[in-house]
Design an enzyme around this catalytic site. Sequence first.
Site, mmCIF file in Angstrom:
data_model
loop_
_atom_site.group_PDB
_atom_site.id
_atom_site.type_symbol
_atom_site.label_atom_id
_atom_site.label_comp_id
_atom_site.label_asym_id
_atom_site.label_seq_id
_atom_site.Cartn_x
_atom_site.Cartn_y
_atom_site.Cartn_z
ATOM 1 C CG HIS A 120 -6.117 -9.364 1.762
ATOM 2 N ND1 HIS A 120 -6.320 -9.719 0.447
ATOM 3 C CD2 HIS A 120 -5.905 -8.013 1.747
ATOM 4 C CE1 HIS A 120 -6.229 -8.650 -0.325
ATOM 5 N NE2 HIS A 120 -5.982 -7.612 0.445
ATOM 6 N NE ARG A 136 -2.841 -4.074 -0.935
ATOM 7 C CZ ARG A 136 -2.357 -4.856 0.024
ATOM 8 N NH1 ARG A 136 -1.063 -5.022 0.158
ATOM 9 N NH2 ARG A 136 -3.183 -5.487 0.846
ATOM 10 N NE ARG A 162 -3.565 -2.181 2.833
ATOM 11 C CZ ARG A 162 -3.272 -3.322 3.448
ATOM 12 N NH1 ARG A 162 -2.061 -3.491 3.982
ATOM 13 N NH2 ARG A 162 -4.171 -4.275 3.560
ATOM 14 C CE LYS A 190 -7.827 -1.474 5.668
ATOM 15 N NZ LYS A 190 -8.468 -1.542 4.340
ATOM 16 C CE1 TYR A 235 -6.330 -7.609 -6.471
ATOM 17 C CE2 TYR A 235 -6.244 -8.906 -4.460
ATOM 18 C CZ TYR A 235 -6.167 -7.692 -5.106
ATOM 19 O OH TYR A 235 -5.939 -6.549 -4.378
ATOM 20 C CG HIS A 242 -4.465 0.572 -3.665
ATOM 21 N ND1 HIS A 242 -3.745 0.398 -2.503
ATOM 22 C CD2 HIS A 242 -5.436 -0.387 -3.650
ATOM 23 C CE1 HIS A 242 -4.258 -0.606 -1.810
ATOM 24 N NE2 HIS A 242 -5.278 -1.094 -2.482
#
Length: 384
Positions: free
Chosen positions: A351, A328, A234, A259, A360, A325
Amino acid sequence: MMELWIGKRNDKELIVRLPYSEDGISRMRMLPSRRWEPSVGGWLIPYTLAVMEQLLSMFPNCALDADRALLEECGWLCDQLEERRVRDRASCTSIDFEQSKWGKDIETELTRQLRLRGYSQKTIRAYCGQVRRFYLFYESRREIGIADLVTGFSYSLLTLGKSPAHVNQAISAVKFYMEKVCAMTPSASAYIRPKKLKKLPNVLSTGEVIRLLDAVGNSKHRAILYLAYSSGLRVSEVVRLRLSDFDRERRTLLVRQAKGGKDRQTVLSDAAFEVVQYYVRVEKPGGGWLFPGVAAGRHLTERTVQKVFEQTLKKANIHKKVSVHSLRHSFATHLLEGGIDIRYIQKLLGHKDVATTQIYTHIAVKDVSRIQSPLDRMIEQKRE
């Protein structure tokens, strides 16, 4: 009230941050094996129960805050945090929402309650902004009953064209404020969340990524974009990198306090590392950050990186509607197309739920490219 923040640096050390004061410094100096570390902007102490107990005993009346990664593995600290929350709730009077107006006092209390629960600074800023807008909405609609207020606010945002994601964040902020700061029951902050839009992220092809990277001239900007793509970072993670986060031998890159407040490891590209080494050799960055900003001791801003990406996109003559972004997103998509298991990609991206990573699978063309369009098949048969 002084605030004491504790975070995990590694398995042996903790980071302690507190507002500058002579009293705070004198107390910290009484702690054994502590040392001030400018690169992290805080004190380093041994990660032991005995030292933590001594630290909290030195600051008995401070508001306590800790990062989520530390709280998840240290049950004792969780208990201490909860005890102080209970004590703080008992010692202060909650805000009467209907009689209050947005101001510095409310913002300070909302910020304090968010920090006590380990929310990031970025989330705190967003929540304060949403609650401020909620008060502006309420000021002009005092006739609306409390039970319908949150729903009315979210509807007004939708009519202004705000995205479902923005509205959901606004609801979460207001719900937190009314329940945790105003001590209102959950039913008082009733709401209906808008359905999230299921949009597929835009990605660059491998050829476009190469064109983009080849178009960067500045060594610092080149290192930033190489790392953003090759490690799936990120933009907030790229600008906060330090040289100590690179492990060339293991070919890994440590992403600190990403995150959700968690550290993670991702892949380190040999090509990207060579670009970084060249940048460091030429530019000699200082101040502790790999990519220092204009202000002394601060890292490069996220907006600066976004501008660099936009300018490079034009130079590379790429006309897709993408942002930094998207690098990524492209990293994850290209890994999937290359046959990498989605569970590994989930870990590299950080994640929490594999369902987030599965988006994806809808972008990757590994299997789709093998399917022949019926139009092409018909034309081939016609030619035969």
